[in-house]
Design an enzyme around this catalytic site. Structure first.
Site, PDB file in Angstrom:
ATOM      1  CB  SER A 170      37.239  13.198  13.542  1.00  0.00           C
ATOM      2  OG  SER A 170      38.154  13.325  12.482  1.00  0.00           O
ATOM      3  CG  HIS A 229      33.861  11.419  16.851  1.00  0.00           C
ATOM      4  ND1 HIS A 229      33.528  12.736  16.692  1.00  0.00           N
ATOM      5  CD2 HIS A 229      35.217  11.366  16.807  1.00  0.00           C
ATOM      6  CE1 HIS A 229      34.638  13.439  16.560  1.00  0.00           C
ATOM      7  NE2 HIS A 229      35.669  12.646  16.627  1.00  0.00           N
ATOM      8  CD  GLU A 271      29.813  14.153  17.494  1.00  0.00           C
ATOM      9  OE1 GLU A 271      31.013  13.985  17.178  1.00  0.00           O
ATOM     10  OE2 GLU A 271      29.194  15.191  17.204  1.00  0.00           O
ATOM     11  CG  ASN A 280      35.563  17.620  14.737  1.00  0.00           C
ATOM     12  OD1 ASN A 280      36.219  18.244  15.576  1.00  0.00           O
ATOM     13  ND2 ASN A 280      35.748  16.341  14.498  1.00  0.00           N
TER      14      ASN A 280
HETATM   15  N1  CAA Z   1      45.943   8.908  27.947  1.00  0.00           N
HETATM   16  C1  CAA Z   1      45.418   8.568  29.124  1.00  0.00           C
HETATM   17  N2  CAA Z   1      45.302   9.424  30.150  1.00  0.00           N
HETATM   18  C2  CAA Z   1      45.770  10.661  29.971  1.00  0.00           C
HETATM   19  C3  CAA Z   1      46.364  11.080  28.780  1.00  0.00           C
HETATM   20  C4  CAA Z   1      46.445  10.141  27.736  1.00  0.00           C
HETATM   21  N3  CAA Z   1      46.977  10.463  26.555  1.00  0.00           N
HETATM   22  N4  CAA Z   1      46.738  12.364  28.904  1.00  0.00           N
HETATM   23  C5  CAA Z   1      46.382  12.745  30.130  1.00  0.00           C
HETATM   24  N5  CAA Z   1      45.778  11.738  30.761  1.00  0.00           N
HETATM   25  C6  CAA Z   1      45.163  11.732  32.082  1.00  0.00           C
HETATM   26  C7  CAA Z   1      46.106  11.293  33.098  1.00  0.00           C
HETATM   27  O1  CAA Z   1      45.443  10.333  33.916  1.00  0.00           O
HETATM   28  C8  CAA Z   1      46.447  12.527  33.883  1.00  0.00           C
HETATM   29  O2  CAA Z   1      46.562  12.232  35.212  1.00  0.00           O
HETATM   30  P1  CAA Z   1      48.008  11.845  35.833  1.00  0.00           P
HETATM   31  O3  CAA Z   1      48.924  13.007  35.612  1.00  0.00           O
HETATM   32  O4  CAA Z   1      47.696  11.595  37.246  1.00  0.00           O
HETATM   33  O5  CAA Z   1      48.474  10.629  35.099  1.00  0.00           O
HETATM   34  C9  CAA Z   1      45.258  13.445  33.674  1.00  0.00           C
HETATM   35  O6  CAA Z   1      44.718  13.052  32.401  1.00  0.00           O
HETATM   36  C10 CAA Z   1      45.646  14.889  33.610  1.00  0.00           C
HETATM   37  O7  CAA Z   1      46.705  14.987  32.720  1.00  0.00           O
HETATM   38  P2  CAA Z   1      47.892  16.032  32.876  1.00  0.00           P
HETATM   39  O8  CAA Z   1      48.085  16.387  34.327  1.00  0.00           O
HETATM   40  O9  CAA Z   1      49.072  15.509  32.127  1.00  0.00           O
HETATM   41  O10 CAA Z   1      47.469  17.310  32.083  1.00  0.00           O
HETATM   42  P3  CAA Z   1      46.158  18.145  32.144  1.00  0.00           P
HETATM   43  O11 CAA Z   1      45.592  18.286  33.504  1.00  0.00           O
HETATM   44  O12 CAA Z   1      46.463  19.362  31.373  1.00  0.00           O
HETATM   45  O13 CAA Z   1      45.115  17.305  31.295  1.00  0.00           O
HETATM   46  C11 CAA Z   1      44.130  16.739  29.244  1.00  0.00           C
HETATM   47  C12 CAA Z   1      45.427  16.846  30.023  1.00  0.00           C
HETATM   48  C13 CAA Z   1      43.265  15.652  29.844  1.00  0.00           C
HETATM   49  C14 CAA Z   1      44.549  16.365  27.839  1.00  0.00           C
HETATM   50  C15 CAA Z   1      43.380  18.113  29.310  1.00  0.00           C
HETATM   51  O14 CAA Z   1      44.240  19.156  28.966  1.00  0.00           O
HETATM   52  C16 CAA Z   1      42.188  18.172  28.402  1.00  0.00           C
HETATM   53  O15 CAA Z   1      41.130  17.677  28.727  1.00  0.00           O
HETATM   54  N6  CAA Z   1      42.360  18.830  27.238  1.00  0.00           N
HETATM   55  C17 CAA Z   1      41.293  18.945  26.233  1.00  0.00           C
HETATM   56  C18 CAA Z   1      41.218  17.689  25.465  1.00  0.00           C
HETATM   57  C19 CAA Z   1      40.191  17.765  24.389  1.00  0.00           C
HETATM   58  O16 CAA Z   1      39.490  18.739  24.187  1.00  0.00           O
HETATM   59  N7  CAA Z   1      40.101  16.674  23.653  1.00  0.00           N
HETATM   60  C20 CAA Z   1      39.208  16.587  22.503  1.00  0.00           C
HETATM   61  C21 CAA Z   1      39.962  16.896  21.273  1.00  0.00           C
HETATM   62  S1  CAA Z   1      38.918  16.807  19.864  1.00  0.00           S
HETATM   63  C22 CAA Z   1      38.934  15.167  19.460  1.00  0.00           C
HETATM   64  O17 CAA Z   1      39.574  14.342  20.041  1.00  0.00           O
HETATM   65  C23 CAA Z   1      38.051  14.735  18.374  1.00  0.00           C
HETATM   66  C24 CAA Z   1      38.283  15.170  17.016  1.00  0.00           C
HETATM   67  O18 CAA Z   1      37.517  14.712  16.181  1.00  0.00           O
HETATM   68  C25 CAA Z   1      39.309  16.112  16.589  1.00  0.00           C
END
Ligand code: CAA
Length: 297
Positions: free
Chosen positions: A123, A152, A164, A202
């Site tokens: 990242s 990424h 990315e 990031n």
């Molecule tokens: N793995 C697989 N599928 C997942 C999952 C996981 N860890 N977590 C959630 N899901 C899926 C599931 O399919 C879930 O559906 P079901 O409940 O039917 O199984 C669906 O996503 C929705 O999940 P939730 O209902 O539990 O919760 P939610 O609606 O709040 O969504 C989320 C969860 C998808 C994480 C959402 O909150 C989200 O998109 N958050 C932002 C995530 C983000 O910004 N990620 C980038 C971070 S930065 C990074 O990764 C890079 C870096 O370099 C730091």
């Protein structure tokens, strides 16, 4: 045009496990390795559960899930990666650990005919720097710096569309095109970026998260309100403080350090409160407490 049949994933944690799942679902033979047997076991147990959940939701047929599971192989030695056309590294964010791994992989592929790609899911570590570790390796078929690239992915990998794609100084155009083609075949949206600190994601995301910690530290609003304001006002699924917990507060500090050092600008220094939480062991979801608390389910 990617010509890839077999994908190797090094690191069976949350990111590596997600990458392997997506690769297998997309039809690639997928080999997963982790230096820690416990991580492999967790990953092996997790895949059927995650794919089973998709079947339950009607997002996938049972036969498709079974076929994907049949394409997944879990191994305890890197030698098993000889048949891979690409290896995607998703290990700890440590330059030395990544150097050692890339040297091992490049030395192995130097002896095997093919144009294997070595991709890193880092990242924040420079792709050019990781690639440089392989520059002394020569052979009839060399996975040298031209074949090293950043791929990424974002957490949770099966849900997040973006990859990315980061080109190091020596990455060839062919490696870039094949990687973009592979990411598309994995159902992702690849977007290119250059090898500068934090790339694009990031470079933009982390200062926003850092600023949310300053807003909290200076008493502008309480954490839940900061998040609610950003969620409702900017239409994001998680507020910046919740997202910081999700990413890991230690990872956030690490990326801010990379930005501050790499861009040589103190405006990227981690907020003292963010640093203090890390020192206190409040790392976010993974430790059960960061900004917010996460009681064990
Ligand atoms: N793995 C697989 N599928 C997942 C999952 C996981 N860890 N977590 C959630 N899901 C899926 C599931 O399919 C879930 O559906 P079901 O409940 O039917 O199984 C669906 O996503 C929705 O999940 P939730 O209902 O539990 O919760 P939610 O609606 O709040 O969504 C989320 C969860 C998808 C994480 C959402 O909150 C989200 O998109 N958050 C932002 C995530 C983000 O910004 N990620 C980038 C971070 S930065 C990074 O990764 C890079 C870096 O370099 C730091």
């Amino acid at each position: 045009m990617h010509g890839i049949k077999t994908v190797g994933v090094v690191g069976a944690g949350q990111m590596g496990g997600g990458i392997a799942q997506v690769a297998a679902v997309a039809g690639f033979q997928t080999i997963v390795y982790d230096a820690y047997p416990a991580s492999i076991e967790r990953c092996k147990a997790d895949h059927p559960k995650r794919l089973g959940r998709l079947v339950e939701k009607g997002a996938m047929k049972k036969e498709e899930a079974d076929a994907a599971l049949g394409r997944l192989k879990y191994v305890s030695a890197l030698d098993a990666f000889g048949s891979c056309d690409i290896v995607i590294e998703a290990i700890v964010e440590d330059v030395k650990a990544k150097h050692d791994l890339f040297v091992k992989l490049a030395e192995m592929f130097a002896k095997i005919p093919g144009e294997q790609i070595l991709a890193t899911n880092t990242s924040s570590i420079s792709i050019t720097e990781i690639a440089a570790a392989t520059r002394h390796i020569k052979g009839p078929s060399v996975a040298a710096p031209e074949q090293v690239i950043g791929m990424h992915f974002f957490n949770p990998v099966p849900v997040m569309k973006l990859v990315e794609v980061i080109k190091g100084l020596a990455t060839s155009q062919r490696t870039t095109e094949r990687t973009i083609s592979l990411a598309t075949a994995m159902g992702k949206t690849p977007i290119p970026a250059n090898d500068r600190p934090g790339f694009v994601s990031n470079r933009v995301l982390m200062p926003m998260i850092n600023e949310a910690f300053y807003a909290w530290m200076e008493g502008v609003a309480e954490p839940a309100h900061i998040d609610e304001i950003m969620k409702l006002g900017c239409n994001v699924p998680m507020g910046p403080l919740r997202l910081a917990d999700f990413i890991g507060l230690d990872t956030c500090v690490h990326i801010m350090d990379v930005l501050a050092d790499g861009l040589n600008n103190d405006r990227y220094r981690a907020c003292p409160l963010l640093r203090q939480l890390v020192i206190a062991g409040r790392l976010g979801d993974k430790s059960g407490r960061g900004v917010f608390e996460y009681p064990k389910k």
